[in-house]
Motif scaffolding. Structure first.
Motif, PDB file in Angstrom:
ATOM      1  N   HIS A  99       0.754  -0.854   0.185  1.00 29.33           N
ATOM      2  CA  HIS A  99      -0.201  -0.493   0.247  1.00 29.33           C
ATOM      3  C   HIS A  99       0.812   1.278  -0.406  1.00 29.33           C
ATOM      4  O   HIS A  99       1.974   1.289   0.229  1.00 29.33           O
ATOM      5  CB  HIS A  99      -1.079   0.026   1.484  1.00 29.33           C
ATOM      6  CG  HIS A  99      -0.041  -0.039   2.449  1.00 29.33           C
ATOM      7  ND1 HIS A  99       0.214  -1.522   2.922  1.00 29.33           N
ATOM      8  CD2 HIS A  99       0.813   1.047   3.120  1.00 29.33           C
ATOM      9  CE1 HIS A  99       0.919  -0.520   4.321  1.00 29.33           C
ATOM     10  NE2 HIS A  99       0.889   0.649   4.750  1.00 29.33           N
ATOM     11  N   HIS A 101       1.677   5.474   1.233  1.00 30.95           N
ATOM     12  CA  HIS A 101       1.652   6.690   2.003  1.00 30.95           C
ATOM     13  C   HIS A 101       1.513   7.790   1.083  1.00 30.95           C
ATOM     14  O   HIS A 101       2.565   8.777   0.781  1.00 30.95           O
ATOM     15  CB  HIS A 101       2.148   6.852   3.097  1.00 30.95           C
ATOM     16  CG  HIS A 101       2.283   5.373   3.844  1.00 30.95           C
ATOM     17  ND1 HIS A 101       3.130   4.571   2.719  1.00 30.95           N
ATOM     18  CD2 HIS A 101       2.238   4.715   4.737  1.00 30.95           C
ATOM     19  CE1 HIS A 101       3.153   2.444   3.232  1.00 30.95           C
ATOM     20  NE2 HIS A 101       2.255   3.476   4.419  1.00 30.95           N
ATOM     21  N   HIS A 173       5.256   0.019   0.855  1.00 33.09           N
ATOM     22  CA  HIS A 173       5.662  -0.440   1.319  1.00 33.09           C
ATOM     23  C   HIS A 173       4.478  -2.279   1.635  1.00 33.09           C
ATOM     24  O   HIS A 173       3.270  -1.837   1.979  1.00 33.09           O
ATOM     25  CB  HIS A 173       6.009  -0.330   2.441  1.00 33.09           C
ATOM     26  CG  HIS A 173       5.462   0.070   4.061  1.00 33.09           C
ATOM     27  ND1 HIS A 173       6.430   0.569   4.901  1.00 33.09           N
ATOM     28  CD2 HIS A 173       4.027  -0.354   3.768  1.00 33.09           C
ATOM     29  CE1 HIS A 173       4.860   1.102   5.540  1.00 33.09           C
ATOM     30  NE2 HIS A 173       3.749   0.917   4.970  1.00 33.09           N
TER      31      HIS A 173
HETATM   32 FE   LIG Z   1       2.406   1.695   5.791  1.00 33.97          FE
END
Ligand SMILES: [Fe+2]
Length: 242
Positions: A99, A101, A173
């Motif tokens: 995912h 960020h 990550h």
């Molecule tokens: Fe994360």
């Protein structure tokens, strides 16, 4: 007496309260290196005792009558500038899938067991070659994201190491435990909240063609969480004022 968790939040507030994201664009704000170094040193010392985390609670819900989620989530503190959260991995097969960020900074500390973090850095302005486009449906072409695989980082609870990510470096990550269970804490800024209008995507990392002989992994952005779900545990540690 000021506790370590209160100090971590106060320093985070100091660092991130001036960090503003503009219209969802990538923020190039430079964080104060001295303050970041202080935060990392303090965060590296965080233990289960500091957050009053009860290991029995991590496993107590996990029985035949009340099967629990593979991952449990505890919010320690959150405002419009940053969040401090704890994730408990109940079994070795649990994981937080790939995912991103968006426009965020992040710090990760393992407080129990060991975790693996596999990270990718997005590279901009790179068009997908036909060999890659042919691997996904045409409707997914715009979801292909070129990235460099940075590597796998192993963090254990007693090594005083803090994993990091920035709006650019290691921004995507996957995290999984490498012990039977594991617990990690993360500081994310700006946080995923309605206030900051932030959201995240998941990614599938199988779009790669060795014949291209390039060190680029094409990640496929998706809304599919790939069976990722959490339940919640209540934070029972010291009150936090920033
Ligand atoms: Fe994360």
């Amino acid at each position: 007496m000021t506790t370590i968790i209160q100090n971590v939040c106060k320093i985070s507030q100091n660092i991130f309260s001036s960090f503003v994201r503009v219209n969802g664009q990538k923020s190039m704000a430079i964080l104060d290196e001295t303050n970041v170094s202080t935060l990392k040193k303090l965060f590296a010392q965080l233990t289960l005792n500091d957050i009053h985390y009860d290991l029995d609670e991590l496993s107590s819900l996990n029985n035949e009558c009340t099967p629990s989620a593979p991952i449990t989530y505890t919010s320690i503190f959150q405002n419009q500038f940053f969040s401090l959260t704890v994730f408990g991995f109940r079994k070795q097969s649990s994981r937080i899938p790939l995912h991103d960020h968006p426009c965020m900074h992040g710090f990760i500390k393992c407080v129990y067991g060991s975790i693996s973090i596999k990270s990718y850095t997005i590279i901009d302005n790179f068009s997908a070659p036909n060999e890659i486009l042919n691997k996904v449906s045409e409707s997914d072409h715009h979801c292909l994201v070129p990235s460099i695989y940075v590597g796998e980082e192993i963090i254990t609870s007693d090594d005083y190491h803090v994993g990091t990510l920035t709006p650019i470096d290691r921004n995507i990550h996957e995290i999984r435990p490498i012990t039977n269970s594991a617990i990690m804490a993360d500081i994310i800024s700006p946080p995923y909240t309605e206030l900051t209008n932030s959201y995240f995507y998941f990614f599938i990392d199988t779009v790669y063609d060795e014949r291209l002989d390039r060190n680029i992994t094409w990640l496929l952005r998706t809304m599919d969480s790939r069976d990722y779900y959490c339940d919640t545990l209540i934070y029972r540690g010291p009150n936090i004022l920033v």
